[in-house]
Design an enzyme around this catalytic site. Sequence first.
Site, short mmCIF file in Angstrom:
data_model
loop_
_atom_site.label_atom_id
_atom_site.label_comp_id
_atom_site.label_asym_id
_atom_site.label_seq_id
_atom_site.Cartn_x
_atom_site.Cartn_y
_atom_site.Cartn_z
N ARG A 185 -7.78 -1.83 -10.18
CA ARG A 185 -8.54 -0.62 -10.52
C ARG A 185 -9.51 -1.03 -11.97
O ARG A 185 -10.46 -0.34 -12.08
CB ARG A 185 -7.69 0.42 -10.91
CG ARG A 185 -7.06 1.16 -9.55
CD ARG A 185 -6.16 2.30 -9.97
NE ARG A 185 -4.88 1.74 -10.76
CZ ARG A 185 -4.13 2.31 -11.52
NH1 ARG A 185 -4.26 3.68 -11.57
NH2 ARG A 185 -3.24 1.51 -12.04
N CYS A 221 0.93 -1.23 -0.14
CA CYS A 221 -0.02 0.00 -0.07
C CYS A 221 0.83 1.38 -0.19
O CYS A 221 1.83 1.34 0.90
CB CYS A 221 -1.07 -0.06 1.09
SG CYS A 221 -2.10 1.61 1.19
N GLY A 251 -0.52 -4.72 -11.95
CA GLY A 251 -0.41 -3.30 -12.29
C GLY A 251 -0.44 -3.18 -13.53
O GLY A 251 0.08 -3.71 -14.63
#
Length: 330
Positions: free
Chosen positions: A225, A100, A201
Amino acid sequence: MQIGHHRIDPPVILAPMAGVTDKPFRQLCKRLGAGLAVSEMTISDPRFWNTEKSLRRMDHLGEPDPISVQIAGTVPEVLADAARYNVDHGAQIIDINMGCPAKKVCNAWAGSALMRDEALVARILSAVARAVDVPVTLKIRTGWNADNKNAPTIARIAQDAGIAALAVHGRTRDQQYAGAAEYDTIAAIKAMLDIPVFANGDIDSPQKAAQVLRHTGCDAVMVGRAAQGRPWIFREISHFLGTGELLPEPSLTEVRDVLLGHLEHLHAFYGEPAGVRIARKHLGWYAKDRPENAAFRAVVNRAETATAQMALTREYFDALIAGEPLSLAA
């Protein structure tokens, strides 16, 4: 792919994301094809385990196996206790957060800040791995910054400490989520380890997933995401990896039904008004590529009740499905 005795099939994993990968979202992504869904991070400090937020984050009732729970902290003995506590409450895999990049997490010397202290990393990983009889996994970044990319060293420490699998986000902490993820470091780590490695990623399509797996040699991809507002990405990636063919985009009807089901689960899980508030960000993600997105969000974000939020959402998608002009009233 195996993590301990758990078979992860397909090898497409939902990344842990604070404020996103709650129980409703994990269950949805698993239903739509994720082989594993990692929880948002839970705090290791026992003083907060009985708060409303922590109790929700530790709720895994009815969740499909395997249940992976991420813990965050900085003190080896405290993290070991947190691992034991979560296993006692349903966790089947414990994941340790050293990836994080958030300032408030790193300022507490947790998350990716831990990568700056390799000796502490070794103590944490050994303590947690010894504390529980379930697999322990680890998520890291490539390093703290461009001058301190020590992920290969951390990876070796992890394997030696008994970590069962490693997820690597292809950015340093300083990069946050800016720029493009680089996969050479992940490939080097995979080449030197015997345990499974997950590439994370910028994996936002089936083609990108396949490309990253080829480039890195990794055992699985981890999607973060790109799953926000597109939870069906997991089945798309799985299908492409298995067949080389692209699935068609989901129909507006399916998108509507998936979203309404997600909202209903959020409302039931959090209650009102929290469920309505939390649902707003998901509504924005689902609608971000749709026509009249700004108008939709302006109206639906003012809904104060679950009933109103559901009705406005259904009205929006029903109009899209029918090809009718959108008329959204406040």
